[in-house]
Motif scaffolding. Sequence first.
Motif, short mmCIF file in Angstrom:
data_model
loop_
_atom_site.label_atom_id
_atom_site.label_comp_id
_atom_site.label_asym_id
_atom_site.label_seq_id
_atom_site.Cartn_x
_atom_site.Cartn_y
_atom_site.Cartn_z
N LEU A 268 8.34 10.49 -4.80
CA LEU A 268 9.11 10.16 -6.01
C LEU A 268 9.64 8.74 -5.87
O LEU A 268 10.28 8.42 -4.85
CB LEU A 268 10.29 11.13 -6.13
N VAL A 269 9.38 7.88 -6.84
CA VAL A 269 10.05 6.57 -6.89
C VAL A 269 11.48 6.85 -7.33
O VAL A 269 11.70 7.49 -8.36
CB VAL A 269 9.37 5.61 -7.89
N ILE A 270 12.46 6.42 -6.54
CA ILE A 270 13.85 6.70 -6.90
C ILE A 270 14.39 5.57 -7.80
O ILE A 270 13.66 4.68 -8.20
CB ILE A 270 14.74 6.95 -5.66
N GLY A 271 15.69 5.62 -8.09
CA GLY A 271 16.32 4.56 -8.89
C GLY A 271 16.43 4.96 -10.35
O GLY A 271 15.45 4.96 -11.08
N HIS A 272 17.66 5.33 -10.77
CA HIS A 272 17.86 5.66 -12.19
C HIS A 272 18.90 4.74 -12.83
O HIS A 272 19.13 4.81 -14.02
CB HIS A 272 18.22 7.13 -12.37
N ASP B 79 21.44 9.55 -5.68
CA ASP B 79 20.40 8.95 -4.83
C ASP B 79 20.61 9.36 -3.37
O ASP B 79 19.65 9.64 -2.64
CB ASP B 79 20.42 7.42 -4.93
N ALA B 80 21.88 9.41 -2.96
CA ALA B 80 22.17 9.80 -1.57
C ALA B 80 21.69 11.23 -1.33
O ALA B 80 21.11 11.53 -0.27
CB ALA B 80 23.67 9.67 -1.29
N GLU B 81 21.90 12.12 -2.31
CA GLU B 81 21.42 13.50 -2.17
C GLU B 81 19.90 13.54 -2.10
O GLU B 81 19.32 14.32 -1.34
CB GLU B 81 21.88 14.35 -3.35
N ILE B 82 19.26 12.70 -2.93
CA ILE B 82 17.79 12.68 -2.96
C ILE B 82 17.27 12.17 -1.60
O ILE B 82 16.33 12.73 -1.02
CB ILE B 82 17.28 11.81 -4.13
N ILE B 83 17.91 11.14 -1.08
CA ILE B 83 17.49 10.57 0.21
C ILE B 83 17.74 11.58 1.35
O ILE B 83 16.96 11.68 2.29
CB ILE B 83 18.20 9.22 0.46
N ALA B 84 18.81 12.36 1.20
CA ALA B 84 19.11 13.38 2.22
C ALA B 84 18.17 14.58 2.11
O ALA B 84 18.20 15.48 2.96
CB ALA B 84 20.57 13.83 2.08
N GLY B 85 17.37 14.63 1.05
CA GLY B 85 16.39 15.71 0.90
C GLY B 85 16.95 16.97 0.27
O GLY B 85 16.34 18.03 0.36
N THR B 86 18.11 16.86 -0.41
CA THR B 86 18.70 18.07 -1.00
C THR B 86 18.56 18.11 -2.52
O THR B 86 19.06 19.02 -3.17
CB THR B 86 20.20 18.18 -0.64
N PHE B 87 17.92 17.13 -3.12
CA PHE B 87 17.83 17.06 -4.58
C PHE B 87 16.59 16.22 -4.90
O PHE B 87 16.12 15.45 -4.06
CB PHE B 87 19.11 16.37 -5.12
N GLY B 88 16.07 16.35 -6.11
CA GLY B 88 14.97 15.48 -6.53
C GLY B 88 13.62 16.19 -6.54
O GLY B 88 13.34 17.03 -5.68
N THR B 89 12.79 15.85 -7.52
CA THR B 89 11.45 16.42 -7.68
C THR B 89 10.50 15.29 -8.04
O THR B 89 10.81 14.48 -8.93
CB THR B 89 11.43 17.43 -8.86
N ALA B 90 9.33 15.24 -7.39
CA ALA B 90 8.32 14.22 -7.72
C ALA B 90 7.63 14.60 -9.03
O ALA B 90 7.65 15.76 -9.44
CB ALA B 90 7.31 14.13 -6.59
N PRO B 91 7.01 13.62 -9.69
CA PRO B 91 6.24 13.94 -10.90
C PRO B 91 5.08 14.87 -10.54
O PRO B 91 4.57 14.82 -9.42
CB PRO B 91 5.70 12.57 -11.36
#
Length: 345
Positions: free
Chosen positions: A60-64, A42-54
């Motif tokens: 992207l709604v986070i939280g896994h 989540d920290a990586e996603i919030i930092a903008g280095t990981f994650g893809t929206a649907p």
Amino acid sequence: MYALTVLPNTADSVQVTELPDPIPGAGDLLVDGLAVGICGTDAEIIAGTFGTAPPGHDRLVIGHESLGRVRQAPDGSGFAPGDLVAGVVRRPDPVPCGACAHGEFDMCRNGRYTEHGIKGLHGFASEAWCVEADYAIRLDPRLEPVGMLLEPASVVAKAWEQIDRIGARSWFEPSSVLVTGAGPIGLLAALLGVQRGLDVHVLDLMDHGPKPDAVAALGATYHHDGVAAAAAGAPPDIVIEATGAPALVYEAIDHTAKCGIVCLTGVYGPSRPAAAAYREMVMENDVLFGSVNANLRHWSAAADALAAADPDWLGRLVTRRVPLAEAPGALDPGDDDIKVVVTLE
Ligand code: BGC
């Protein structure tokens, strides 16, 4: 309803966003969100280095690391309103590859899998969410305060299963494990080690506070003076590395017992292992392997492990609870934090 969202690839875009209420499809549970745990991903996603929206969405709604209570369940689903559930993170790739076709989507071969809150699917940090009944895991009702630990526990259950399978390459009766890192993954790995009757050692930097206390309460041994000192009594048969610090990986290889197994669960930078570590691995039949994600077998093993654990001990792992409205800007872990949780009720 409100959800915690990011604009992927954009640093610090995290915000609370109003979204339409979810509408369950046939076979879906409608779930009221209770909490999500926040982790390094989540920290990586919030930092903008990981994650893809649907597909078709900007945010992207986070939280896994989910926990919710079933509001509505289809007949014959095996679930009923009021059940405590977590949603499985990963879905098989659409091809599917051989591993996904066999239910082992945690070992997906083509990388086209999707992951809730991470890759191509919305996550569970929302006041309500839907999940296919086949990908919902029921939790013991006693676990309500800590049920968001099921997802990291599933990752750890997979790592232990893989250790067993790798160990079975020859005679294997391990007696000790060294866990490097006393964050949630490390402490849950230690819990499962204790449940297996192993002599469990945990290494971290902190010399006092909730981490050493949690290790002591588990009946395991805490160390804060480095791998060599932690392994000085007896070299560990197994090392589970949960810090993401490459230096610890090389040291772990150096200090395992013969035929040692080193399992990597952290997120490592780009530096490469030294030749000396490779030599040590060959001369000692050591195995170094990585482990990520978890399939349904691991989620159910994790649910059993948490149900068998002391809920008060699990409660020590949740060091801070932040309401959804205050979550942006309040998620960075402090020195004494183990798991920060966003509450959704
Ligand atoms: C999650 C895994 C996921 C991985 C990579 C981890 O934080 O626990 O389920 O596969 O991130 O996206």
